[in-house]
Design an enzyme around this catalytic site. Structure first.
Site, PDB file in Angstrom:
ATOM      1  N   HIS A  30       0.844  -1.199   0.000  1.00 41.23           N
ATOM      2  CA  HIS A  30       0.000   0.000   0.000  1.00 41.23           C
ATOM      3  C   HIS A  30       0.880   1.250   0.000  1.00 41.23           C
ATOM      4  O   HIS A  30       1.005   1.927  -1.001  1.00 41.23           O
ATOM      5  CB  HIS A  30      -0.935  -0.076   1.210  1.00 41.23           C
ATOM      6  CG  HIS A  30      -1.981   0.982   1.277  1.00 41.23           C
ATOM      7  ND1 HIS A  30      -2.248   1.864   0.265  1.00 41.23           N
ATOM      8  CD2 HIS A  30      -2.870   1.298   2.274  1.00 41.23           C
ATOM      9  CE1 HIS A  30      -3.232   2.679   0.621  1.00 41.23           C
ATOM     10  NE2 HIS A  30      -3.620   2.341   1.835  1.00 41.23           N
ATOM     11  N   HIS A  57      -2.122   0.366 -12.432  1.00 37.62           N
ATOM     12  CA  HIS A  57      -2.993   0.758 -11.331  1.00 37.62           C
ATOM     13  C   HIS A  57      -4.234  -0.103 -11.356  1.00 37.62           C
ATOM     14  O   HIS A  57      -4.728  -0.453 -12.427  1.00 37.62           O
ATOM     15  CB  HIS A  57      -3.378   2.243 -11.451  1.00 37.62           C
ATOM     16  CG  HIS A  57      -3.968   2.773 -10.181  1.00 37.62           C
ATOM     17  ND1 HIS A  57      -5.314   2.720  -9.918  1.00 37.62           N
ATOM     18  CD2 HIS A  57      -3.380   3.322  -9.091  1.00 37.62           C
ATOM     19  CE1 HIS A  57      -5.521   3.226  -8.718  1.00 37.62           C
ATOM     20  NE2 HIS A  57      -4.375   3.600  -8.194  1.00 37.62           N
ATOM     21  N   ASP A  59       3.076   6.992  -7.869  1.00 36.60           N
ATOM     22  CA  ASP A  59       4.303   6.724  -7.113  1.00 36.60           C
ATOM     23  C   ASP A  59       5.569   6.795  -7.950  1.00 36.60           C
ATOM     24  O   ASP A  59       6.668   6.769  -7.408  1.00 36.60           O
ATOM     25  CB  ASP A  59       4.226   5.334  -6.467  1.00 36.60           C
ATOM     26  CG  ASP A  59       3.147   5.284  -5.421  1.00 36.60           C
ATOM     27  OD1 ASP A  59       3.166   6.160  -4.554  1.00 36.60           O
ATOM     28  OD2 ASP A  59       2.292   4.387  -5.479  1.00 36.60           O
TER      29      ASP A  59
END
Ligand SMILES: CC(C)(COP(=O)(O)OP(=O)(O)OC[C@H]1O[C@@H](n2cnc3c(N)ncnc32)[C@H](O)[C@@H]1OP(=O)(O)O)[C@@H](O)C(=O)NCCC(=O)NCCS
Length: 301
Positions: free
Chosen positions: A146, A185, A241
């Site tokens: 996460h 994703h 990210d």
């Protein structure tokens, strides 16, 4: 003072988790979540404490004296000051870095029912105080699947080392031996809109901090992957990210502070989700059912 009792090499995310949970012991009114004025007070308090706990966790780990909040600074300016202030009487906040952090926190504030937000709701559904529920959410975010992806991107870029080794990694990824970190994703199947904004901001930050040497690798990797049939077919694009870790690193944050910064930004979203749940007149305690698939009957000898 309880911050001082953590071991010198304690992970700052573990420190954050424990200290946020401990806040409930400081505010006896915290469990009174039905009272709107009290509820709002606790929410504002937690949002306001997050930069302090974040910076203190960092400075404890570095063996540096704490730097106290400065009310004349913005939310992110104050965080930078508490993190990096040395002996100077007043910390000069760089406006580009201040804005970049603000942007990263806004982009990370909420993302529907991710693991930590559902933890916040699930634990909060027993009407516990928001500090205890947020500690549970931080526990969820601590996990590498996460909150740890931007750290994994940095590790991957360091492992690649030089651009001529990118094709080898791409081959390994296609053979199913590795994943390209910061790509793909669960929900976004055509470019993560947050990644585009972060990439632009990264360039502005690097004008101040100097170019992060890993940036060249990241750009090259992105360019190669976006052209490659494997990634195009599977709709794999850079996610939020991919660049955020490079920005944090250039600003001087050590890698194990990345999930802490994520938690700081997401606290606002956790609390908004939590309050929405508390105000829902049909809300009941979270109680998932389970299907028993074990033995029907067993005899004990
Ligand atoms: C984010 C993620 C978990 C989403 O997974 P998902 O939507 O369940 O995608 P799937 O696991 O169903 O993958 C679909 C296909 O793309 C491939 N794939 C997905 N992400 C990939 C990646 N980062 N690198 C290489 N291949 C990838 C899978 O191997 C699969 O290929 P296949 O159809 O040949 O088996 C996944 O993309 C991933 O692991 N990304 C890297 C970690 C990361 O950056 N996480 C942060 C997310 S914000």
């Amino acid at each position: 003072h309880f911050m001082d009792e953590f071991h010198h090499d304690a992970h700052p995310m573990g420190i954050l988790l424990s200290t946020v949970g401990a806040l409930s012991t400081f505010y006896p009114n915290a469990p009174n979540v039905a009272d709107p004025v009290n509820r709002r007070l606790q929410m504002v308090r937690l949002i306001a404490k997050m930069p302090t706990l974040t910076a203190f966790a960092y400075r404890h780990r570095m063996g540096m004296p704490y730097s106290y909040p400065d009310n004349n600074l913005s939310y992110t300016g104050n965080l930078l000051s508490m993190m990096f202030k040395m002996a100077e009487p007043k910390y000069e906040v760089n406006p580009v870095l201040e804005k970049a952090l603000n942007l990263l926190f806004i982009l990370h504030a909420d993302h529907e029912q991710n693991c930590s937000t559902s933890a916040m709701r699930s634990v909060g559904s027993s009407r516990t105080d928001p500090y205890s529920a947020a500690a549970a959410a931080i526990g969820a975010l601590y996990g590498p699947l996460h909150g740890g992806a931007n750290e994994a991107v940095l590790r991957m870029l360091r492992n690649i080392g030089s651009p001529d080794r990118i094709p080898h990694l791409i081959e390994r990824v296609k053979a199913g031996e590795a994943r390209l970190m910061g790509f793909g994703h669960r929900v976004y199947k055509n470019y993560d809109p947050r990644a585009r904004i972060i990439k632009e901001m990264a360039n502005k930050v690097f004008e101040v901090t100097g170019r992060n040497p890993l940036l060249e690798l990241a750009l090259e990797l992105e360019a190669i992957a976006l052209e490659d049939e494997y990634f195009v077919e599977r709709k794999l694009y850079p996610n939020v990210d991919f660049y955020s870790g490079l920005i944090y690193q250039s600003m001087g944050f050590p890698v194990d502070m990345f999930p802490v910064l994520f938690a700081l930004g997401r606290t606002v979203g956790w609390l908004a989700q939590w309050e929405e749940m508390v105000l829902d007149s049909e809300q009941k305690i979270a109680r998932p059912r389970q299907i028993y698939t074990g033995h029907d009957l067993r005899h004990l000898e």
